[in-house]
Write a protein that holds these residues in place. Sequence first.
Motif, PDB file in Angstrom:
ATOM      1  N   THR A  14       0.899  -1.124   0.032  1.00 30.37           N
ATOM      2  CA  THR A  14      -0.066   0.040   0.041  1.00 30.37           C
ATOM      3  C   THR A  14       0.843   1.213   0.004  1.00 30.37           C
ATOM      4  OG1 THR A  14      -1.647   1.037   1.190  1.00 30.37           O
ATOM      5  CG2 THR A  14      -0.297  -0.020   2.532  1.00 30.37           C
ATOM      6  N   THR A  15       0.377   2.171  -0.427  1.00 30.08           N
ATOM      7  CA  THR A  15       1.212   3.480  -0.252  1.00 30.08           C
ATOM      8  C   THR A  15       0.697   4.505   0.931  1.00 30.08           C
ATOM      9  OG1 THR A  15      -0.849   4.814  -1.547  1.00 30.08           O
ATOM     10  CG2 THR A  15       1.202   3.957  -2.867  1.00 30.08           C
ATOM     11  N   ASP A  16      -0.161   3.868   1.723  1.00 31.99           N
ATOM     12  CA  ASP A  16      -0.576   4.421   3.040  1.00 31.99           C
ATOM     13  C   ASP A  16       0.723   4.592   4.129  1.00 31.99           C
ATOM     14  OD1 ASP A  16      -2.885   4.751   1.914  1.00 31.99           O
ATOM     15  OD2 ASP A  16      -3.944   2.932   3.223  1.00 31.99           O
ATOM     16  N   HIS A  17       0.645   5.348   4.779  1.00 31.30           N
ATOM     17  CA  HIS A  17       1.806   5.616   5.656  1.00 31.30           C
ATOM     18  C   HIS A  17       1.635   4.186   6.853  1.00 31.30           C
ATOM     19  CE1 HIS A  17       4.425   7.224   8.910  1.00 31.30           C
ATOM     20  NE2 HIS A  17       3.506   7.038   9.804  1.00 31.30           N
ATOM     21  N   GLY A  18       3.046   3.826   7.424  1.00 26.23           N
ATOM     22  CA  GLY A  18       2.910   2.722   8.217  1.00 26.23           C
ATOM     23  C   GLY A  18       3.276   1.273   7.403  1.00 26.23           C
ATOM     24  N   THR A  19       3.615   0.452   8.311  1.00 22.70           N
ATOM     25  CA  THR A  19       4.209  -0.586   7.460  1.00 22.70           C
ATOM     26  C   THR A  19       3.687  -1.834   8.490  1.00 22.70           C
ATOM     27  OG1 THR A  19       6.099  -1.074   9.049  1.00 22.70           O
ATOM     28  CG2 THR A  19       6.384   0.053   6.938  1.00 22.70           C
ATOM     29  N   GLY A  20       3.053  -1.606   9.616  1.00 23.84           N
ATOM     30  CA  GLY A  20       2.832  -2.570  10.580  1.00 23.84           C
ATOM     31  C   GLY A  20       3.937  -3.469  11.137  1.00 23.84           C
ATOM     32  N   SER A  21       3.735  -4.538  11.611  1.00 20.84           N
ATOM     33  CA  SER A  21       4.898  -5.254  12.231  1.00 20.84           C
ATOM     34  C   SER A  21       5.747  -6.284  11.414  1.00 20.84           C
ATOM     35  CB  SER A  21       4.073  -6.457  13.230  1.00 20.84           C
ATOM     36  OG  SER A  21       3.262  -7.279  12.737  1.00 20.84           O
TER      37      SER A  21
ATOM     38  N   ALA B 112       2.724  -6.941   3.488  1.00 18.19           N
ATOM     39  CA  ALA B 112       1.533  -6.082   3.653  1.00 18.19           C
ATOM     40  C   ALA B 112       1.438  -5.518   5.056  1.00 18.19           C
ATOM     41  CB  ALA B 112       0.398  -7.356   3.683  1.00 18.19           C
ATOM     42  N   LYS B 113       0.644  -4.468   5.169  1.00 20.89           N
ATOM     43  CA  LYS B 113       0.731  -3.543   6.272  1.00 20.89           C
ATOM     44  C   LYS B 113      -0.293  -4.227   7.133  1.00 20.89           C
ATOM     45  CE  LYS B 113      -0.929   1.114   7.427  1.00 20.89           C
ATOM     46  NZ  LYS B 113      -1.460   2.503   7.039  1.00 20.89           N
ATOM     47  N   TYR B 114      -1.431  -4.892   6.484  1.00 21.99           N
ATOM     48  CA  TYR B 114      -2.546  -5.527   7.295  1.00 21.99           C
ATOM     49  C   TYR B 114      -2.539  -7.012   7.196  1.00 21.99           C
ATOM     50  CZ  TYR B 114      -4.235  -0.619   6.978  1.00 21.99           C
ATOM     51  OH  TYR B 114      -4.586   0.662   7.144  1.00 21.99           O
ATOM     52  N   ASN B 115      -2.990  -7.593   8.116  1.00 23.57           N
ATOM     53  CA  ASN B 115      -3.285  -9.005   7.809  1.00 23.57           C
ATOM     54  C   ASN B 115      -2.041 -10.054   7.239  1.00 23.57           C
ATOM     55  OD1 ASN B 115      -6.140  -9.450   8.937  1.00 23.57           O
ATOM     56  ND2 ASN B 115      -6.848  -8.395   6.954  1.00 23.57           N
ATOM     57  N   GLU B 116      -0.883  -9.537   7.746  1.00 20.87           N
ATOM     58  CA  GLU B 116       0.074 -10.244   7.123  1.00 20.87           C
ATOM     59  C   GLU B 116       0.410 -11.532   7.658  1.00 20.87           C
ATOM     60  OE1 GLU B 116       1.555  -7.990  10.764  1.00 20.87           O
ATOM     61  OE2 GLU B 116       0.197  -7.752   9.219  1.00 20.87           O
ATOM     62  N   ASP B 117      -0.316 -12.056   8.563  1.00 24.84           N
ATOM     63  CA  ASP B 117      -0.345 -13.503   8.844  1.00 24.84           C
ATOM     64  C   ASP B 117      -1.122 -14.304   8.009  1.00 24.84           C
ATOM     65  OD1 ASP B 117      -2.300 -12.381  10.096  1.00 24.84           O
ATOM     66  OD2 ASP B 117      -1.958 -12.536  12.263  1.00 24.84           O
ATOM     67  N   THR B 118      -2.427 -13.881   7.898  1.00 23.07           N
ATOM     68  CA  THR B 118      -3.318 -14.401   6.950  1.00 23.07           C
ATOM     69  C   THR B 118      -2.694 -14.722   5.546  1.00 23.07           C
ATOM     70  OG1 THR B 118      -5.074 -13.642   8.346  1.00 23.07           O
ATOM     71  CG2 THR B 118      -5.755 -14.676   6.262  1.00 23.07           C
ATOM     72  N   ASP B 119      -2.150 -13.537   5.210  1.00 25.75           N
ATOM     73  CA  ASP B 119      -1.387 -13.433   3.689  1.00 25.75           C
ATOM     74  C   ASP B 119      -0.567 -14.406   3.761  1.00 25.75           C
ATOM     75  OD1 ASP B 119      -0.541 -12.186   1.150  1.00 25.75           O
ATOM     76  OD2 ASP B 119       1.180 -11.821   2.264  1.00 25.75           O
TER      77      ASP B 119
END
Length: 275
Positions: free
Chosen positions: A74-81, A182-189
Amino acid sequence: MLTSGTLMNPKHPVYIISKGRWDSRHTSTALEKMNMPYQMVVEEQEYDQYASVIDKDKILILPKKYIEDYDSCTTDHGTGSGPARNFCWQHSLENGATSHWLLDDNIKAFGRINRNLYIHVTSGTIFKAAEDFIERYENVALAGFNYDFLAKAKTKLPAFVMNTRIYSCLLIRNDIPYRWRAKYNEDTDLSIRVLKDGWCTIQFNAFIQEKATTQTMKGGNDEIYKNGTLDKSKMLAKLHPDVAEVVWKFNRWHHHVDYRSFKKNKLKKKKGFKV
């Protein structure tokens, strides 16, 4: 044979990824009580806070390059964990490990279910038992423990479930050709990607993690949930439109993944294992 008095620890390294939770540090506290070794990965600007409450020898600082190079999808700010997750993977490889455990920082306790009873564990034996079970097979990419609110004592459940998502407490095989994204749901991905390529995953119902519900604790990746759960659900559906969709339930947006197509992935036992 393992007995209640047997004290064991996992043979693979254990990592906890943490951000903004030096005051709560649920997972590290749980592992300390179990006399289980671990290392905690934190960002440089929070090192002093963590070092004031945790043995400095157990702390690893996340190199900034893992944040800079991360594919957040994504181009949104932040990377997650994800950057911390990838660092743990590389760190374990460089230290000669063939697999590694990766734990979120909001797990309050661990337990086991046996004969309709839920029992808190006081050592790392369930981690070692999970490793020993996985060692029988040549094609298990990910394994982990189910949540206490999903696997209930006095409920008829199999000891483990195959080919589903693995969350929060993962045993990861190091030589599989993936990295976190992925910034979100990286474990599911990650779970979906390994399953699409024919690998197997194993989620243990016999071994349990007591994880705090997402968004109920300060710290972690609070900044990525500023718009609620819709963005993270959309991302997963975008990455895997063939198996994932966005749905409204329990008064908020969720992702729904259809894992039925992965039932065809079968465990392959290693030569020499008869049971």
